[in-house]
Design an enzyme around this catalytic site. Structure first.
Site, mmCIF file in Angstrom:
data_model
loop_
_atom_site.group_PDB
_atom_site.id
_atom_site.type_symbol
_atom_site.label_atom_id
_atom_site.label_comp_id
_atom_site.label_asym_id
_atom_site.label_seq_id
_atom_site.Cartn_x
_atom_site.Cartn_y
_atom_site.Cartn_z
ATOM 1 N N TYR A 244 70.249 33.048 17.554
ATOM 2 C CA TYR A 244 70.061 34.511 16.968
ATOM 3 C C TYR A 244 70.897 35.253 17.703
ATOM 4 O O TYR A 244 71.521 36.421 17.033
ATOM 5 C CB TYR A 244 68.751 35.001 17.257
ATOM 6 C CG TYR A 244 67.800 35.168 16.194
ATOM 7 C CD1 TYR A 244 67.494 36.396 15.448
ATOM 8 C CD2 TYR A 244 67.116 33.952 15.742
ATOM 9 C CE1 TYR A 244 66.714 36.624 14.428
ATOM 10 C CE2 TYR A 244 66.343 34.310 14.333
ATOM 11 C CZ TYR A 244 66.276 35.413 14.094
ATOM 12 O OH TYR A 244 65.515 35.429 12.683
ATOM 13 N N VAL A 256 59.769 35.875 17.107
ATOM 14 C CA VAL A 256 58.957 34.660 16.618
ATOM 15 C C VAL A 256 58.287 34.783 15.189
ATOM 16 O O VAL A 256 56.819 35.124 15.358
ATOM 17 C CB VAL A 256 58.106 34.250 17.828
ATOM 18 C CG1 VAL A 256 58.993 33.593 19.043
ATOM 19 C CG2 VAL A 256 57.487 35.426 18.296
ATOM 20 N N HIS A 257 58.863 34.822 14.125
ATOM 21 C CA HIS A 257 58.347 35.546 12.871
ATOM 22 C C HIS A 257 57.132 34.824 12.664
ATOM 23 O O HIS A 257 56.161 35.260 12.471
ATOM 24 C CB HIS A 257 59.305 35.285 11.984
ATOM 25 C CG HIS A 257 60.638 35.877 12.242
ATOM 26 N ND1 HIS A 257 61.033 37.162 11.890
ATOM 27 C CD2 HIS A 257 61.964 35.283 12.106
ATOM 28 C CE1 HIS A 257 62.342 37.313 12.156
ATOM 29 N NE2 HIS A 257 63.022 36.061 12.401
ATOM 30 N N ASP A 258 57.262 33.231 12.509
ATOM 31 C CA ASP A 258 56.125 32.568 11.998
ATOM 32 C C ASP A 258 54.789 32.650 13.206
ATOM 33 O O ASP A 258 53.572 32.212 12.862
ATOM 34 C CB ASP A 258 56.308 31.073 11.694
ATOM 35 C CG ASP A 258 57.444 31.149 10.813
ATOM 36 O OD1 ASP A 258 57.708 32.219 9.927
ATOM 37 O OD2 ASP A 258 58.049 30.022 10.659
#
Length: 330
Positions: A244, A256-258
């Site tokens: 990133y 930590v999208h998910d």
């Protein structure tokens, strides 16, 4: 801003939840699966895989490997290998060719095999389960669109459908679009237009995931855990953070999208949402953009989605670290 999530809390943050996870592992998908496996008030009914971060072959292998390492007796079902109407778009610039670039601690050859029946498995499991089910999607929505188109009655037993995707503003794969929606915009649009999901549909967009950043302090806390899988988490999140920084220039932590989508399913009170109308652009210039009527200015279009916009970040990480402690007992 209205918090529309507490009504789903059913009186207790530790109420048991039955969830099905549709995913495309993916570094942050691995952490999301780990969170679900470690939560003491969550029963994972099944895992399905989809194209997305990488090819279906690799996302399925990765899901099998994670479930094996977590000692989870949960079946993995392979789903759609490509979008409904377009060529596949992969996030190899973030996750590498195999979806988990730089990770060496997962099993190379998982013992269990996946079955190629994701849509049917979701339908039979969700429809026949004696309690309401929360469906969580952390990848492109191809499997979900096929499920809704083929078995529309499945929504009768879906209590909540939570998906990670979209944005009220800028994108991350183009200037306009977030990756999961961009990877199959027709599927996302079909899901958002499903009337039987109104009131049950939650979008976890970049707006909130970019506020929940895993930084060096969290990684250091993970290093203090003695269980073997913590080493895997440290390894994959360190690689993810470096990627990133290289790609987006984000140096203060990695979103930590998910993980946020699974955490919404399990700890609803940590999140604040706003109900609004959302659709997906299919125009070439803005392909995959989630068009969000944030201020309810389009009165002819009633709200169809709870869009999550805020998080109690400190309590999120406190909860996360506490749950990861359970890795010692898996």
């Amino acid at each position: 801003m209205t918090n529309t999530i507490d009504s789903f809390q059913k009186g207790s943050a530790l109420e048991n939840y039955n969830i099905w996870i549709d995913c495309d592992p993916g570094h942050d998908d691995v952490v999301a699966l780990t969170l679900a496996a470690c939560a003491g008030h969550c029963k994972i009914l099944g895992v399905s895989t989809v194209h997305g971060n990488t090819t279906l072959e690799f996302t399925t292998k990765n899901a099998l490997a994670v479930m094996e390492l977590l000692n989870q007796d949960v079946d993995v079902h392979a789903g759609a290998a490509k979008p409904l109407m377009r060529e596949s778009a992969f996030a190899t610039h973030i996750h590498g060719t195999n979806g988990l670039a730089g990770i060496s601690l997962l099993p190379d050859y998982p013992k269990k095999k996946a079955t190629p029946d994701a849509v049917f498995a979701m339908y039979t499991t969700i429809s026949n389960y004696p309690e309401p089910v929360t469906l969580v999607a952390t990848g492109p929505l191809t499997n979900i669109a096929l499920l809704l188109a083929t078995y529309p009655s499945v929504t009768d037993n879906i209590e909540r459908f939570i998906f990670m995707g979209g944005s009220t503003g800028i994108g991350n794969i183009t200037s306009q679009a977030e990756f999961n929606v961009y990877a199959d915009p027709e599927a996302a649009r079909l899901v958002l237009e499903t009337k039987s999901l109104i009131g049950k549909l939650f979008m976890v967009p970049l707006d909130v995931t970019h506020k929940v950043l895993l930084d060096a302090n969290i990684i250091q806390l993970l290093r203090q855990h003695s269980n073997p899988f913590s080493s895997t988490l440290v390894e994959l999140m360190t690689v993810f953070q470096q990627t990133y920084e290289n790609v987006y220039g984000i140096r203060n932590g990695v979103p930590v999208h998910d993980v946020c989508a699974v955490a919404l399913a399990l700890w609803p009170s940590l999140w604040t949402s706003r109900s609004m109308y959302v659709t997906v652009s299919l125009d070439s210039l803005t392909l995959g953009r989630t068009v969000c009527d944030v201020w309810s200015q389009q009165n002819q279009y009633p709200a169809n989605v709870h869009v999550v916009l805020e998080a109690d970040v400190s309590l999120f990480w406190e909860t996360f670290i506490g749950v990861i402690d359970r890795l010692n007992y898996l």
